[in-house]
Scaffold this motif. Structure first.
Motif, PDB file in Angstrom:
ATOM      1  N   GLU A 329      17.746  14.957 -15.336  1.00 51.04           N
ATOM      2  CA  GLU A 329      16.664  15.248 -14.395  1.00 51.04           C
ATOM      3  C   GLU A 329      17.001  16.451 -13.516  1.00 51.04           C
ATOM      4  O   GLU A 329      16.181  17.350 -13.320  1.00 51.04           O
ATOM      5  CB  GLU A 329      16.424  14.011 -13.522  1.00 51.04           C
ATOM      6  CG  GLU A 329      15.352  14.194 -12.460  1.00 51.04           C
ATOM      7  CD  GLU A 329      15.280  13.003 -11.516  1.00 51.04           C
ATOM      8  OE1 GLU A 329      14.715  13.175 -10.420  1.00 51.04           O
ATOM      9  OE2 GLU A 329      15.796  11.922 -11.861  1.00 51.04           O
ATOM     10  N   TYR A 330      18.219  16.478 -12.988  1.00 48.22           N
ATOM     11  CA  TYR A 330      18.613  17.574 -12.103  1.00 48.22           C
ATOM     12  C   TYR A 330      18.730  18.886 -12.863  1.00 48.22           C
ATOM     13  O   TYR A 330      18.399  19.953 -12.336  1.00 48.22           O
ATOM     14  CB  TYR A 330      19.939  17.242 -11.421  1.00 48.22           C
ATOM     15  CG  TYR A 330      19.836  16.221 -10.307  1.00 48.22           C
ATOM     16  CD1 TYR A 330      18.676  15.462 -10.106  1.00 48.22           C
ATOM     17  CD2 TYR A 330      20.902  15.987  -9.444  1.00 48.22           C
ATOM     18  CE1 TYR A 330      18.585  14.512  -9.095  1.00 48.22           C
ATOM     19  CE2 TYR A 330      20.820  15.039  -8.422  1.00 48.22           C
ATOM     20  CZ  TYR A 330      19.675  14.308  -8.257  1.00 48.22           C
ATOM     21  OH  TYR A 330      19.589  13.378  -7.254  1.00 48.22           O
ATOM     22  N   LEU A 331      19.201  18.834 -14.105  1.00 48.43           N
ATOM     23  CA  LEU A 331      19.303  20.061 -14.901  1.00 48.43           C
ATOM     24  C   LEU A 331      17.923  20.606 -15.262  1.00 48.43           C
ATOM     25  O   LEU A 331      17.723  21.830 -15.284  1.00 48.43           O
ATOM     26  CB  LEU A 331      20.133  19.816 -16.156  1.00 48.43           C
ATOM     27  CG  LEU A 331      21.647  19.812 -15.955  1.00 48.43           C
ATOM     28  CD1 LEU A 331      22.363  19.449 -17.242  1.00 48.43           C
ATOM     29  CD2 LEU A 331      22.151  21.159 -15.441  1.00 48.43           C
ATOM     30  N   TYR A 332      16.970  19.716 -15.540  1.00 47.38           N
ATOM     31  CA  TYR A 332      15.604  20.182 -15.810  1.00 47.38           C
ATOM     32  C   TYR A 332      15.076  20.988 -14.627  1.00 47.38           C
ATOM     33  O   TYR A 332      14.417  22.021 -14.798  1.00 47.38           O
ATOM     34  CB  TYR A 332      14.683  19.002 -16.112  1.00 47.38           C
ATOM     35  CG  TYR A 332      14.464  18.763 -17.584  1.00 47.38           C
ATOM     36  CD1 TYR A 332      13.288  19.143 -18.201  1.00 47.38           C
ATOM     37  CD2 TYR A 332      15.453  18.167 -18.368  1.00 47.38           C
ATOM     38  CE1 TYR A 332      13.082  18.923 -19.558  1.00 47.38           C
ATOM     39  CE2 TYR A 332      15.267  17.943 -19.717  1.00 47.38           C
ATOM     40  CZ  TYR A 332      14.079  18.325 -20.311  1.00 47.38           C
ATOM     41  OH  TYR A 332      13.885  18.125 -21.650  1.00 47.38           O
ATOM     42  N   ALA A 333      15.363  20.519 -13.427  1.00 44.18           N
ATOM     43  CA  ALA A 333      14.922  21.231 -12.224  1.00 44.18           C
ATOM     44  C   ALA A 333      15.572  22.614 -12.127  1.00 44.18           C
ATOM     45  O   ALA A 333      15.008  23.537 -11.534  1.00 44.18           O
ATOM     46  CB  ALA A 333      15.249  20.406 -10.985  1.00 44.18           C
ATOM     47  N   GLU A 334      16.749  22.756 -12.734  1.00 47.01           N
ATOM     48  CA  GLU A 334      17.460  24.046 -12.745  1.00 47.01           C
ATOM     49  C   GLU A 334      17.029  24.929 -13.912  1.00 47.01           C
ATOM     50  O   GLU A 334      17.618  25.974 -14.176  1.00 47.01           O
ATOM     51  CB  GLU A 334      18.969  23.801 -12.834  1.00 47.01           C
ATOM     52  CG  GLU A 334      19.555  22.922 -11.745  1.00 47.01           C
ATOM     53  CD  GLU A 334      19.653  23.603 -10.389  1.00 47.01           C
ATOM     54  OE1 GLU A 334      19.601  24.858 -10.358  1.00 47.01           O
ATOM     55  OE2 GLU A 334      19.780  22.897  -9.377  1.00 47.01           O
ATOM     56  N   ASN A 335      15.996  24.493 -14.659  1.00 49.31           N
ATOM     57  CA  ASN A 335      15.516  25.187 -15.867  1.00 49.31           C
ATOM     58  C   ASN A 335      16.555  25.181 -16.982  1.00 49.31           C
ATOM     59  O   ASN A 335      16.689  26.143 -17.761  1.00 49.31           O
ATOM     60  CB  ASN A 335      15.084  26.624 -15.558  1.00 49.31           C
ATOM     61  CG  ASN A 335      13.702  26.685 -14.943  1.00 49.31           C
ATOM     62  OD1 ASN A 335      12.808  25.938 -15.345  1.00 49.31           O
ATOM     63  ND2 ASN A 335      13.522  27.553 -13.957  1.00 49.31           N
ATOM     64  N   LYS A 414      27.178  23.258 -11.386  1.00 52.12           N
ATOM     65  CA  LYS A 414      26.596  22.915 -10.079  1.00 52.12           C
ATOM     66  C   LYS A 414      26.135  21.466 -10.045  1.00 52.12           C
ATOM     67  O   LYS A 414      26.454  20.715  -9.112  1.00 52.12           O
ATOM     68  CB  LYS A 414      25.423  23.857  -9.774  1.00 52.12           C
ATOM     69  CG  LYS A 414      24.717  23.552  -8.454  1.00 52.12           C
ATOM     70  CD  LYS A 414      23.757  24.643  -8.033  1.00 52.12           C
ATOM     71  CE  LYS A 414      22.529  24.725  -8.876  1.00 52.12           C
ATOM     72  NZ  LYS A 414      21.443  25.522  -8.217  1.00 52.12           N
ATOM     73  N   VAL A 415      25.412  21.042 -11.077  1.00 55.99           N
ATOM     74  CA  VAL A 415      24.898  19.674 -11.109  1.00 55.99           C
ATOM     75  C   VAL A 415      26.034  18.666 -11.267  1.00 55.99           C
ATOM     76  O   VAL A 415      26.077  17.637 -10.577  1.00 55.99           O
ATOM     77  CB  VAL A 415      23.860  19.518 -12.244  1.00 55.99           C
ATOM     78  CG1 VAL A 415      23.498  18.041 -12.457  1.00 55.99           C
ATOM     79  CG2 VAL A 415      22.606  20.320 -11.925  1.00 55.99           C
ATOM     80  N   TYR A 416      26.948  18.957 -12.159  1.00 65.05           N
ATOM     81  CA  TYR A 416      28.070  18.040 -12.420  1.00 65.05           C
ATOM     82  C   TYR A 416      28.877  17.795 -11.147  1.00 65.05           C
ATOM     83  O   TYR A 416      29.214  16.647 -10.815  1.00 65.05           O
ATOM     84  CB  TYR A 416      28.955  18.655 -13.509  1.00 65.05           C
ATOM     85  CG  TYR A 416      29.959  17.710 -14.139  1.00 65.05           C
ATOM     86  CD1 TYR A 416      29.663  17.059 -15.326  1.00 65.05           C
ATOM     87  CD2 TYR A 416      31.209  17.498 -13.568  1.00 65.05           C
ATOM     88  CE1 TYR A 416      30.585  16.212 -15.933  1.00 65.05           C
ATOM     89  CE2 TYR A 416      32.136  16.661 -14.155  1.00 65.05           C
ATOM     90  CZ  TYR A 416      31.817  16.010 -15.345  1.00 65.05           C
ATOM     91  OH  TYR A 416      32.738  15.170 -15.925  1.00 65.05           O
TER      92      TYR A 416
END
Length: 426
Positions: A329-335, A414-416
């Motif tokens: 989910e968070y990576l999708y937000a980061e494109n 960043k997300v990890y």
């Protein structure tokens, strides 16, 4: 640490990643001209017409030379290739076939449509079929074939699998639908077992929308494959120097003949294979090496051959499904698009398999009175049940640039780190 987009930060990438269709995104003028030429020559059937181009023959010869294997047969789809391969081996009613728990429905579906019954092997940390699981299933003497599936370009442990198959005297079909161009210890994937199958469906490494191929070193298996795909006929015996008596060797088959239009497109696609693989592998290595250096705790899929993969997908194993879903989910937000394959569920969890439903009102082939009844349960393959929902795949397009790879790696880092994944437990 940079803020996540979900916390009001800037995205790692300004736009989404390219669609995950390696060959599809490379379709161009050459494929258009090749298919159009077949139509304009009014000869779309592979065996005869007023102005033949013999595109399917050309494709078969190209695959044969590239894979260093003598016999190649173009067919209508990857599923058709599996059915043809199974019938070449004589698999049918009353037989069982070992299939990995992590695969597309077409793999066990082809077994069922061949009137045999799939039995499911668990996976290992490569997310491919486990040799240990195969060995246990081979104790059942009703098993007549093993199908391996190198998932998303990552090779199976073929040395171990071949050793087990030889011990039990059971043939191996390599379903390399997702791994065209991959190699295992220098050998083209699909050429190591008894017979191999390729797919050229839309999301594969190369594509014509649909299409497939069967490859083998065995002249007898090849003849049976040709006959089954063409209503029992073998029209090109002289092409292969094969002497065969139709009166004695013909049997009833089906029609899985590849068209010249498909062949024309795939001839041009095959010319692109090395270029597609080269870019995907370069981006895969760049992203993986950056992640490994910056995130010492990150876990990737095991690679039985660390140089032979296609590079089409980077598999990251997270501590549990909840963290994996948040990571996605968070990576999708980061494109940056990642996803769990097949919704994170083993293939036997699909209702048509779990409940053994077929189009046959009599329940064939599941109705066969096996000495060891075949029953599927949600916990049949515990490794697959555990690993599949927490493995996220990053698709790597041949359109990605070096800068794309830098941005993607930075976004994952960043997300990890923001989720403190290295501190999380399964």
């Amino acid at each position: 640490m940079e803020k996540l987009v979900v916390d009001g930060g800037r995205p790692a990438r300004s736009e989404p990643m390219p669609p995950a269709y390696p060959g599809g995104m490379m379709l161009g003028q050459e494929e258009a001209e090749a298919s159009g030429a077949v139509v304009l020559d009014q000869s779309p059937f592979r065996y005869y017409g007023p102005n033949m181009r013999y595109a399917v023959q050309q494709l078969e010869d190209m695959i044969s030379a590239y894979a260093e294997i003598p016999y190649v047969l173009g067919v209508t789809s990857g599923t058709a290739a599996l059915v043809v391969a199974l019938k070449a081996l004589g698999v049918g009613y009353g037989d069982k076939v070992i299939v990995p728990a992590n695969t597309f429905l077409a793999t066990p579906g082809a077994v069922v449509c061949s009137q045999a019954v799939p039995v499911f092997a668990d996976v290992d940390d490569s997310l491919n079929i486990s040799p240990e699981s195969i060995d246990k299933l081979c104790e059942d003497d009703e098993v007549k074939a093993i199908i391996t599936v190198p998932i998303l370009g990552n090779l199976c442990d073929m040395d171990a699998i071949q050793s087990i198959a030889k011990k039990w005297g059971i043939p191996v079909i390599e379903d390399i639908a997702q791994s065209c161009g991959a190699t295992y210890k220098g050998s083209f994937a699909g050429t190591i077992g008894d017979i191999g199958t390729l797919s050229f469906q839309m999301n594969k490494v190369l594509t014509a929308g649909e299409g497939g191929a069967v490859i083998t070193r065995d002249a007898n298996l090849f003849e049976r494959a040709v006959r089954y795909h063409d209503q029992g006929s073998f029209r090109e015996k002289s092409r292969y120097g094969i002497v065969s008596d139709d009166e004695e060797n013909a049997f009833v088959g089906q029609n899985y003949r590849m068209s010249e239009v498909t062949g024309g497109v795939l001839v041009e696609q095959w010319k692109r294979l090395n270029g597609i693989l080269g870019v995907m592998r370069a981006r895969y290595i760049a992203i993986q090496q950056t992640l490994a250096a910056e995130l010492p705790g990150i876990k990737f899929r095991v690679e039985p051959d660390s140089t032979g993969y296609t590079g089409s997908h980077l598999g990251m194993i997270l501590p549990n499904a909840a963290i994996a879903n948040q990571f996605m989910e968070y990576l999708y937000a980061e494109n940056i698009q990642v996803y769990p394959l097949y919704g994170g569920k083993p293939v036997f969890m699909l209702p048509q398999l779990l409940h053994q439903r077929t189009a046959d009102v009599k329940g064939s082939p599941f109705a066969y009175p096996f000495r060891k009844p075949v029953i599927y349960t949600p916990d049949s393959c515990p490794n697959a049940v555990s690993l599949m929902p927490r493995t996220m795949y990053l698709p790597i397009s041949p359109l990605l640039t070096e800068q794309d790879a830098v941005e993607i790696a930075a976004g994952i880092i960043k997300v990890y780190r923001s989720l403190n994944i290295s501190e999380q437990k399964g």
